[in-house]
Design a protein around this motif. Structure first.
Motif, PDB file in Angstrom:
ATOM      1  N   ASP A 261      -7.619   8.251  20.155  1.00 60.12           N
ATOM      2  CA  ASP A 261      -7.024   8.498  21.468  1.00 60.12           C
ATOM      3  C   ASP A 261      -7.953   8.036  22.575  1.00 60.12           C
ATOM      4  O   ASP A 261      -7.516   7.456  23.586  1.00 60.12           O
ATOM      5  CB  ASP A 261      -6.731   9.995  21.640  1.00 60.12           C
TER       6      ASP A 261
ATOM      7  N   LEU B 119     -19.437  18.590  13.653  1.00 59.41           N
ATOM      8  CA  LEU B 119     -17.975  18.550  13.653  1.00 59.41           C
ATOM      9  C   LEU B 119     -17.452  17.302  12.940  1.00 59.41           C
ATOM     10  O   LEU B 119     -16.450  17.368  12.223  1.00 59.41           O
ATOM     11  CB  LEU B 119     -17.446  18.609  15.084  1.00 59.41           C
TER      12      LEU B 119
ATOM     13  N   VAL C  69     -15.078  18.430   9.946  1.00 57.46           N
ATOM     14  CA  VAL C  69     -13.631  18.250  10.125  1.00 57.46           C
ATOM     15  C   VAL C  69     -13.315  16.822  10.599  1.00 57.46           C
ATOM     16  O   VAL C  69     -12.765  16.624  11.676  1.00 57.46           O
ATOM     17  CB  VAL C  69     -13.055  19.296  11.101  1.00 57.46           C
TER      18      VAL C  69
ATOM     19  N   ILE D 147     -16.962  16.195  21.994  1.00 60.12           N
ATOM     20  CA  ILE D 147     -16.451  16.898  20.815  1.00 60.12           C
ATOM     21  C   ILE D 147     -17.659  17.571  20.173  1.00 60.12           C
ATOM     22  O   ILE D 147     -18.418  16.960  19.424  1.00 60.12           O
ATOM     23  CB  ILE D 147     -15.785  15.936  19.812  1.00 60.12           C
TER      24      ILE D 147
ATOM     25  N   GLU E 183     -11.045  14.852   9.759  1.00 66.37           N
ATOM     26  CA  GLU E 183      -9.612  14.646   9.925  1.00 66.37           C
ATOM     27  C   GLU E 183      -9.119  15.095  11.298  1.00 66.37           C
ATOM     28  O   GLU E 183      -8.058  14.644  11.761  1.00 66.37           O
ATOM     29  CB  GLU E 183      -8.839  15.376   8.818  1.00 66.37           C
ATOM     30  N   LYS E 184      -9.897  15.953  11.975  1.00 65.40           N
ATOM     31  CA  LYS E 184      -9.552  16.369  13.335  1.00 65.40           C
ATOM     32  C   LYS E 184     -10.276  15.534  14.384  1.00 65.40           C
ATOM     33  O   LYS E 184      -9.752  15.299  15.475  1.00 65.40           O
ATOM     34  CB  LYS E 184      -9.889  17.852  13.523  1.00 65.40           C
ATOM     35  N   VAL E 185     -11.477  15.098  14.059  1.00 66.87           N
ATOM     36  CA  VAL E 185     -12.278  14.333  15.015  1.00 66.87           C
ATOM     37  C   VAL E 185     -11.756  12.910  15.184  1.00 66.87           C
ATOM     38  O   VAL E 185     -11.638  12.396  16.308  1.00 66.87           O
ATOM     39  CB  VAL E 185     -13.759  14.305  14.583  1.00 66.87           C
TER      40      VAL E 185
ATOM     41  N   GLN F  79      -4.813   6.280   8.913  1.00 67.99           N
ATOM     42  CA  GLN F  79      -5.052   7.284   7.884  1.00 67.99           C
ATOM     43  C   GLN F  79      -6.309   6.938   7.098  1.00 67.99           C
ATOM     44  O   GLN F  79      -6.303   6.053   6.238  1.00 67.99           O
ATOM     45  CB  GLN F  79      -3.857   7.369   6.938  1.00 67.99           C
TER      46      GLN F  79
ATOM     47  N   PRO G 111      -8.762  11.387  14.955  1.00 63.27           N
ATOM     48  CA  PRO G 111      -7.634  11.144  15.867  1.00 63.27           C
ATOM     49  C   PRO G 111      -8.048  11.192  17.338  1.00 63.27           C
ATOM     50  O   PRO G 111      -7.508  10.447  18.170  1.00 63.27           O
ATOM     51  CB  PRO G 111      -6.658  12.276  15.527  1.00 63.27           C
ATOM     52  N   LEU G 112      -9.019  12.048  17.684  1.00 62.91           N
ATOM     53  CA  LEU G 112      -9.509  12.116  19.055  1.00 62.91           C
ATOM     54  C   LEU G 112     -10.269  10.842  19.425  1.00 62.91           C
ATOM     55  O   LEU G 112     -10.213  10.388  20.571  1.00 62.91           O
ATOM     56  CB  LEU G 112     -10.416  13.336  19.225  1.00 62.91           C
TER      57      LEU G 112
ATOM     58  N   HIS H 124      -3.358   5.581  15.630  1.00 62.86           N
ATOM     59  CA  HIS H 124      -4.060   6.321  14.586  1.00 62.86           C
ATOM     60  C   HIS H 124      -3.989   5.590  13.251  1.00 62.86           C
ATOM     61  O   HIS H 124      -3.072   4.814  12.986  1.00 62.86           O
ATOM     62  CB  HIS H 124      -3.465   7.719  14.442  1.00 62.86           C
TER      63      HIS H 124
END
Length: 282
Positions: free
Chosen positions: A200, A186, A190, A271, A192-194, A208, A196-197, A206
């Motif tokens: 958090d 993962l 991805v 994740i 760009e999705k992992v 960029q 941010p998690l 966050h």
């Protein structure tokens, strides 16, 4: 400037820890890199002041804690512009209670990957250097066939086996909520999705990231291991499909070790692709 926060990168080898560090270090507030010697410093110092040592009676627990915290501060003393420091070492999963006592609020990001693909990755590295006796194997018999190489790596005191056992201990332990397990597939597919998690989880704003220009290399370290390119990160974060070079029986054997895909019984954050009742990704 306020003292830096410490977090930790751990988990399994060949599972994206260097990639994760390379991504994180794009953030100018962060310091991250490949495996550091701080974990070895911690173990060595503890052995000098623990039971059985001539100095044990002269150092109490409060002093031991101060000494260990001092190792981190001394090692990272020159990183004065960094607010968050990620120290990487596979042993941190086995030292979770110590970490949390020294640094309350610290988190461990544990990189994981199907163990069969870890064995495949190491085997590929080994075969790509046919004129080098890598230090990953203790003797000539231990490196003579793929079966012996994988069996050796899987022992609990060796590269893969130790990291797997340490992660499993932390995953089911009382402090599991302080762990975030990230599956390599993962992260590479991805990011760009992992990411941010990840932010958090550690409670940071966050950032960029540029996933097309992520680079990291440690040629001197890899050469002394006898495995050139072991920690080289390609510029673009991407997942590459390939066929395994392991015999089918070995691949099947080590594919069954991915306990983190079923988080029941654990308070850890995960994740990773979920595995259904038939053993397939869902």
């Amino acid at each position: 400037m306020a003292q830096a926060k410490y977090h930790f990168i751990s988990g399994l080898p060949r599972s994206g820890s260097t990639l994760l560090a390379a991504i994180l270090r794009q953030n100018p507030r962060f310091q991250a890199g490949m495996s550091s010697p701080v974990g070895s410093f911690v173990n060595s110092l503890l052995s000098l002041v623990s039971a059985g040592s001539e100095f044990a009676s002269q150092v109490d627990n409060a002093q031991r804690k101060n000494l260990l915290c001092g190792l981190f501060d001394s090692y990272y003393k020159n990183e004065t512009d960094k607010e968050v420091i990620f120290d990487t070492n596979r042993m941190w999963c086995a030292k979770l209670s110590t970490i949390l006592d020294m640094f309350p609020g610290a988190k461990i990001i544990a990189c994981a990957r199907n163990v069969a693909w870890i064995m495949d990755s190491i085997e590929r590295q080994f075969r790509s250097n046919p004129y080098e006796n890598t230090k990953l194997f203790g003797n000539n018999m231990g490196r003579s066939t793929v079966y012996q190489r994988c069996e050796g790596l899987a022992q609990h005191e060796q590269l893969v086996g130790f990291a797997w056992a340490a992660l499993r201990e932390a995953f089911y332990g009382e402090n599991a909520k302080s762990i975030l397990v990230i599956d390599y597939e993962l992260l590479s597919q991805v990011p760009e999705k992992v990411m941010p998690l990840v932010y958090d989880f550690i409670g940071e704003p966050h950032f960029q990231h540029d996933f097309n220009h992520v680079e990291y290399d440690a040629p001197d370290f890899d050469l002394q291991l006898g495995i050139p390119g072991m920690h080289r990160v390609k510029p673009k974060v991407e997942f590459t499909e390939r066929r395994t070079i392991l015999p089918p029986d070995l691949f099947d054997k080590y594919s069954k070790m991915s306990f983190w895909t079923d988080p029941s019984g654990s308070a850890a954050n995960v994740i990773a692709p979920k595995i259904n009742s038939k053993g397939n990704e869902a």
